[in-house]
Design a protein around this motif. Structure first.
Motif: not given
Length: 586
Positions: A361, A365, A371, A373, A387, A392-393, A395
């Motif tokens: 990830m 990015k 990102d 998801h 997500n 807000e992600i 990881p």
């Protein structure tokens, strides 16, 4: 006078019922045929409050959603995106508007109900690669009320025989690459009434789809299907026994997947959406309903096998805005990172099928500025957790529950566990079973019943929930292997191995792999006559044997020859012990 009054009341009640049905359908259409506002600030709580789909008594995605988008298209209220955009990588392209898809799918529906004599509720097996006809026939089956059974073209003759016999399918639709395998088993399939070939040219004993489509009329009355009528069946692997038939209704996918389209994929009618899934998997169908419910364009690349250069070139060349692929694909793409590739149109990336590594990830990015998801779902469900765009992600987390489900972590007794405690990922089904859950394992009430523990449907996956309501995947509760998004049951591989005279017994488990996440590993006990054979040659011979005996993607990429297998007192092989030992090595 009383009889007249009673008759008038009956007419009034019928009229009110029709008005109520039409109003309910309009609300369902509004949910399906309304693009998500891409720029609206996201609120998870607001999403949960707003997502309140109504399920009418009657629903058909083809007539109630796709035909509605045709009307919007004609009114000039939709961007000029096609409904389907197919490319073959060599310059050939197919673009269908919603109107063209409607015309062609009605013609295809007339082929199914005419020459093929399919009636509402009949079952048909569909084995096709990524060609436009696969999407066309999906819609045609909806229009006729035919229960579609998709499958991957990697199925062997033995796999096809099992599926035809188990499902009692009335017909099979495929191309030249699979036709010979079908012909080798059709004599043992008493329910099989027709074979439809989607290829150029003709083949003895087969109907020609292209000829029939060319001459079919374009007017067709869509079948009146109840929301809870069966729409599709997917064969899914389990720990023991052969694959099960997972049945979905018209509403579970047709309405249930709107949450994916609106909130996870964040699609609008301006978007061009590419999902690289094989047509044999439920994820390919997810794209149909998720994308077309929002009026988005479904982009398809023929790509016989996943090719990182082809994917990167397509993301650069075509105005794809939303991209979905398995974590394995992202792992391969970041390894093939090309400085010359720029994705000017891409705005949103998602991943499903297996957990994705936080390192991947981060690399994606850093390269794209986007990102990934992640989400979580099963063949038996629609989107369970995700997500969602704007959230807000964290990881490594699968995100928060979809508003269509009440998701909990439970223990072996069905009790809800507090945050931080590992248990089984489960969906509440009592007192009311969610409408967007599979209907049943077809013709197998015992296995259907076994999925329920207390008030919950148990997914068979273990996980935990943190203090902020995010869910984290830990692993399978059973022995099913998830390799690059492909679910592989150990029983199927072990059954293939035992057919070889060199194999006395075997145990199949998952083994970690840096690209595929995990792969199939077989622990094999050889028969006395083969113990002295060269191990490398023996492994290659057994691998080739499995590729021929079952779908090739199931073959054991790793193999270890042992003198004996660990077993319980009752003689059952302890796969868990072997799997734990294998994962501790890495």
């Amino acid at each position: 006078m009383l009889e007249l009054l009673a008759a008038a009341m009956r007419c009034l009640l019928k009229a009110l019922s029709i008005v109520s049905l039409h109003a309910s359908l309009r609300r369902s259409r509004q949910l399906c045929c309304q693009s998500s506002p891409a720029q609206t600030p996201f609120s998870y709580e607001l999403m949960k409050q707003q997502y309140r789909p109504e399920v009418p008594e009657y629903f058909n995605f083809a007539s109630d959603v796709l035909d509605r988008w045709t009307e919007v298209e004609k009114e000039g209220k939709k961007p000029k995106n096609p409904a389907l955009w197919w490319v073959d990588g060599d310059g050939e392209e197919v673009k269908w508007s919603f109107e063209e898809l409607g015309v062609l799918s009605r013609k295809a529906a007339n082929v199914l109900s005419g020459a093929c004599s399919l009636q509402c509720g009949d079952r048909v097996l569909l084995l096709l690669p990524r060609i436009p006809e696969w999407w066309l026939l999906n819609v045609a089956c909806m229009r006729t009320g035919t229960v579609l059974i998709p499958g991957t073209q990697q199925l062997t003759a033995k796999d096809i025989l099992y599926r035809l016999q188990k499902s009692k399918a009335k017909g099979i639709i495929t191309d030249d690459s699979v036709a010979s395998a079908v012909e080798s088993v059709e004599a043992d399939c008493q329910s099989l009434k027709f074979k439809l070939l989607v290829s150029e040219g003709h083949r003895e004993g087969w109907l020609s789809f292209k000829d029939l489509l060319k001459n079919a009329p374009s007017d067709h009355q869509c079948a009146t299907t109840k929301s809870q009528h069966p729409m599709a069946i997917y064969f899914t692997s389990g720990t023991t026994g052969a694959p099960k038939m997972t049945e979905h209704s018209h509403c579970s996918y047709g309405i249930g997947l709107t949450v994916s389209g609106r909130y996870w994929l964040n699609l609008t009618s301006s978007d061009i959406y590419w999902n690289t899934s094989d047509t044999g998997w439920a994820k390919a169908a997810w794209s149909i309903f998720s994308a077309w419910s929002q009026g988005a364009c479904v982009f398809v690349h023929k790509m016989p096998q996943f090719s990182p250069p082809a994917v990167l070139e397509s993301l650069s060349r075509y105005p794809i805005t939303v991209f979905c692929s398995a974590p394995t694909a992202y792992r391969m793409l970041v390894q093939h990172q090309l400085p010359s590739c720029t994705f000017n149109s891409l705005r949103h990336c998602v991943s499903a099928g297996e957990p994705i590594n936080p390192e991947v990830m981060a690399k994606w990015k850093a390269w794209t500025g986007l990102d990934i998801h992640e989400s979580y779902g099963q063949t038996e469900t629609v989107l369970v957790c995700g997500n969602f765009k704007g959230m807000e992600i964290k990881p490594g987390s699968m995100g928060k529950p979809s508003p269509g489900y009440d998701v909990k972590i439970i223990d072996e007794n069905g009790n809800i566990l507090p945050p931080g405690k590992e248990g089984e990922i489960a969906i509440k089904v009592k007192p009311t079973r969610p409408l967007f859950l599979f209907t049943c394992y077809t013709d197998d009430p015992e296995k259907t019943k076994a999925t329920v523990r207390g008030d919950f449907y148990v997914t068979g996956d273990r996980g935990l929930m943190d203090d902020n309501g995010y869910f984290w995947f830990v692993g399978r509760a059973d022995d099913v292997i998830n390799s690059a998004g492909y679910r592989i049951g150990p029983f199927e591989v072990e059954s293939a191995l035992i057919e070889h005279p060199a194999v006395a017994e075997s145990a199949v488990v998952s083994s970690p792999d840096p690209i595929r996440g995990e792969v199939v590993k077989a622990f094999v006990v050889l028969t006395p006559n083969y113990i002295s054979h060269d191990p490398e040659k023996m492994m290659k011979e057994l691998q080739d044997h499995v590729k021929k005996a079952t779908a090739p993607y199931k073959y054991p990429r790793k193999m270890e020859f042992v003198q004996e297998l660990p077993k319980t007192i009752s003689g059952k092989i302890r796969r868990t012990e072997l799997r734990q030992k294998e994962w501790r090595r890495y």
